[in-house]
Design a protein around this motif. Structure first.
Motif, short mmCIF file in Angstrom:
data_model
loop_
_atom_site.label_atom_id
_atom_site.label_comp_id
_atom_site.label_asym_id
_atom_site.label_seq_id
_atom_site.Cartn_x
_atom_site.Cartn_y
_atom_site.Cartn_z
N ALA A 42 0.82 -1.21 0.00
CA ALA A 42 0.00 0.00 0.00
C ALA A 42 0.86 1.26 0.00
O ALA A 42 0.61 2.21 -0.76
CB ALA A 42 -0.93 0.00 1.21
N LEU A 43 1.89 1.28 0.83
CA LEU A 43 2.72 2.48 0.95
C LEU A 43 3.61 2.67 -0.27
O LEU A 43 3.90 3.81 -0.66
CB LEU A 43 3.56 2.39 2.23
CG LEU A 43 2.75 2.50 3.52
CD1 LEU A 43 3.61 2.11 4.72
CD2 LEU A 43 2.18 3.90 3.71
N ASP A 44 4.05 1.58 -0.88
CA ASP A 44 4.85 1.69 -2.10
C ASP A 44 4.06 2.34 -3.22
O ASP A 44 4.60 3.14 -4.00
CB ASP A 44 5.35 0.32 -2.54
CG ASP A 44 6.50 -0.19 -1.70
OD1 ASP A 44 7.06 0.61 -0.92
OD2 ASP A 44 6.83 -1.39 -1.80
N VAL A 45 2.78 2.00 -3.32
CA VAL A 45 1.94 2.59 -4.36
C VAL A 45 1.56 4.02 -4.01
O VAL A 45 1.56 4.90 -4.87
CB VAL A 45 0.67 1.73 -4.58
CG1 VAL A 45 -0.22 2.36 -5.65
CG2 VAL A 45 1.04 0.32 -4.99
N LEU A 46 1.26 4.26 -2.75
CA LEU A 46 0.81 5.59 -2.33
C LEU A 46 1.93 6.63 -2.34
O LEU A 46 1.68 7.79 -2.67
CB LEU A 46 0.21 5.51 -0.93
CG LEU A 46 -0.35 6.82 -0.37
CD1 LEU A 46 -1.58 7.27 -1.16
CD2 LEU A 46 -0.70 6.67 1.11
N THR A 47 3.15 6.22 -1.97
CA THR A 47 4.28 7.15 -1.78
C THR A 47 3.86 8.38 -0.98
O THR A 47 3.85 9.50 -1.50
CB THR A 47 4.92 7.57 -3.12
OG1 THR A 47 3.92 8.20 -3.96
CG2 THR A 47 5.52 6.39 -3.85
N PRO A 48 3.49 8.21 0.30
CA PRO A 48 2.92 9.32 1.07
C PRO A 48 3.87 10.50 1.24
O PRO A 48 3.41 11.64 1.40
CB PRO A 48 2.59 8.67 2.41
CG PRO A 48 3.46 7.46 2.49
CD PRO A 48 3.59 6.97 1.09
N GLN A 49 5.18 10.27 1.18
CA GLN A 49 6.12 11.37 1.34
C GLN A 49 5.97 12.42 0.24
O GLN A 49 6.31 13.59 0.42
CB GLN A 49 7.56 10.85 1.42
CG GLN A 49 8.09 10.23 0.14
CD GLN A 49 7.69 8.78 -0.05
OE1 GLN A 49 6.91 8.23 0.75
NE2 GLN A 49 8.21 8.15 -1.08
N THR A 50 5.44 11.99 -0.92
CA THR A 50 5.29 12.94 -2.02
C THR A 50 4.10 13.88 -1.81
O THR A 50 3.88 14.79 -2.61
CB THR A 50 5.13 12.21 -3.37
OG1 THR A 50 3.95 11.38 -3.31
CG2 THR A 50 6.34 11.34 -3.66
N ALA A 51 3.33 13.68 -0.74
CA ALA A 51 2.22 14.59 -0.43
C ALA A 51 2.67 15.80 0.37
O ALA A 51 1.89 16.73 0.58
CB ALA A 51 1.14 13.84 0.34
N ILE A 52 3.93 15.81 0.81
CA ILE A 52 4.41 16.88 1.70
C ILE A 52 4.33 18.24 1.02
O ILE A 52 3.82 19.21 1.59
CB ILE A 52 5.83 16.57 2.18
CG1 ILE A 52 5.81 15.39 3.15
CG2 ILE A 52 6.46 17.80 2.85
CD1 ILE A 52 7.18 14.95 3.62
N ALA A 53 4.83 18.34 -0.22
CA ALA A 53 4.85 19.64 -0.90
C ALA A 53 3.43 20.16 -1.10
O ALA A 53 3.16 21.35 -0.91
CB ALA A 53 5.58 19.52 -2.23
N GLU A 54 2.50 19.27 -1.49
CA GLU A 54 1.12 19.72 -1.70
C GLU A 54 0.49 20.15 -0.39
O GLU A 54 -0.27 21.13 -0.34
CB GLU A 54 0.30 18.61 -2.35
CG GLU A 54 -1.12 19.06 -2.70
CD GLU A 54 -1.94 18.00 -3.40
OE1 GLU A 54 -3.13 18.24 -3.63
OE2 GLU A 54 -1.38 16.93 -3.70
N ALA A 55 0.77 19.42 0.69
CA ALA A 55 0.23 19.80 2.00
C ALA A 55 0.73 21.18 2.42
O ALA A 55 -0.03 22.00 2.95
CB ALA A 55 0.60 18.76 3.05
N GLU A 56 1.99 21.43 2.18
CA GLU A 56 2.57 22.73 2.51
C GLU A 56 1.88 23.83 1.72
O GLU A 56 1.53 24.88 2.26
CB GLU A 56 4.07 22.70 2.21
CG GLU A 56 4.83 23.94 2.63
CD GLU A 56 6.31 23.80 2.36
OE1 GLU A 56 7.10 24.45 3.05
OE2 GLU A 56 6.68 23.04 1.44
N SER A 57 1.68 23.59 0.43
CA SER A 57 1.01 24.58 -0.43
C SER A 57 -0.42 24.82 0.02
O SER A 57 -0.88 25.97 0.11
CB SER A 57 1.04 24.10 -1.88
OG SER A 57 0.33 24.99 -2.71
N LEU A 58 -1.14 23.74 0.34
CA LEU A 58 -2.53 23.88 0.79
C LEU A 58 -2.63 24.67 2.08
O LEU A 58 -3.52 25.53 2.24
CB LEU A 58 -3.16 22.50 0.98
CG LEU A 58 -3.56 21.75 -0.29
CD1 LEU A 58 -3.91 20.30 0.06
CD2 LEU A 58 -4.72 22.43 -0.99
N ALA A 59 -1.73 24.40 3.01
CA ALA A 59 -1.76 25.11 4.29
C ALA A 59 -1.55 26.60 4.09
O ALA A 59 -2.19 27.43 4.73
CB ALA A 59 -0.70 24.54 5.22
#
Length: 232
Positions: free
Chosen positions: A149-166
């Motif tokens: 699940a984590l290999d497909v999701l690659t959750p670390q790549t959500a960091i930049a988008e989360a920063e932008s959204l905040a």
């Protein structure tokens, strides 16, 4: 002091055996103390119960991770699919569908991280496991893989988008920023977001163990899917 009901007492004994199997020195008196604490506090608040058991069963700080992993197995947050999620969510059947599903879930993860929404992160971890973690072959029917699940999701790549959204939403976490939200301040550090993502990965691992224990048995998952603490 009140005494715990028999089903809880039996489960506590099994929990103590699992803790001892991972090197924790848990004796009969400790189990009895945990049972009395549970009887006094009640079972309605699972987090309070966790802390009561930790106070009575742990000897040192380095044991907390294995304690939490085993607590989540022996006193699970739920049975089967999580409430609010489809009983049998649509599972991608090919690589393209997996990428599409992962992209949608990653966008949801970025939003939850930006908002600092713990409840949303908990629900999302369950959805990630159900959608991306299910193993496909007959030998593993009904089982799930956190690594898959984590290999497909690659959750670390959500960091930049989360920063932008905040920043776009001007959400402030505990800083009294405009809007009074509970999310992350525009000037938060990347280290804080990385820690949030690491915690989300642990949520996915916890949910995976919970679902696998229903198929393979709690004892088996306790022994083989939980890492023992390093020797002191």
């Amino acid at each position: 002091m009140p005494t715990p009901p028999a089903p809880l007492a039996r489960r506590l004994v099994v929990f103590g055996v699992a803790l001892r199997g991972h090197g924790l020195a848990v004796g009969s008196a400790d189990i009895a103390d945990a049972g009395r604490a549970a009887a006094a506090l009640g079972l309605e608040d699972r987090d309070r119960l966790r802390e009561a058991f930790a106070a009575t069963l742990l000897r040192r700080g380095g044991q907390r991770r294995v304690f939490d992993d085993l607590f989540d197995l022996h006193f699970p947050a739920g049975i089967g699919a999580r409430a609010g999620l489809p009983e049998e969510p649509s599972v991608p059947t090919d690589a393209a569908q997996r990428r599409e599903a992962a992209a949608r879930l990653r966008a949801d993860l970025a939003q939850a991280l930006a908002a600092g929404d713990a409840a949303a992160l908990e629900r999302l971890a369950a959805q990630v496991v159900a959608t991306l973690g299910r193993l496909p072959n007959q030998a593993t029917l009904g089982s799930y893989s956190a690594a898959q699940a984590l290999d497909v999701l690659t959750p670390q790549t959500a960091i930049a988008e989360a920063e932008s959204l905040a920043r776009q939403q001007n959400i402030g976490r505990g800083a009294g920023a405009a809007g009074g939200g509970s999310g992350m301040a525009a000037g938060f550090s990347r280290d804080e977001l990385r820690a949030e993502v690491a915690a989300f990965r642990r949520r996915v691992e916890t949910e995976t163990r919970r679902r696998n224990a229903e198929v393979r048995g709690t004892d088996r998952i306790s022994r083989y899917a939980v890492r023992s603490p390093p020797p002191s």
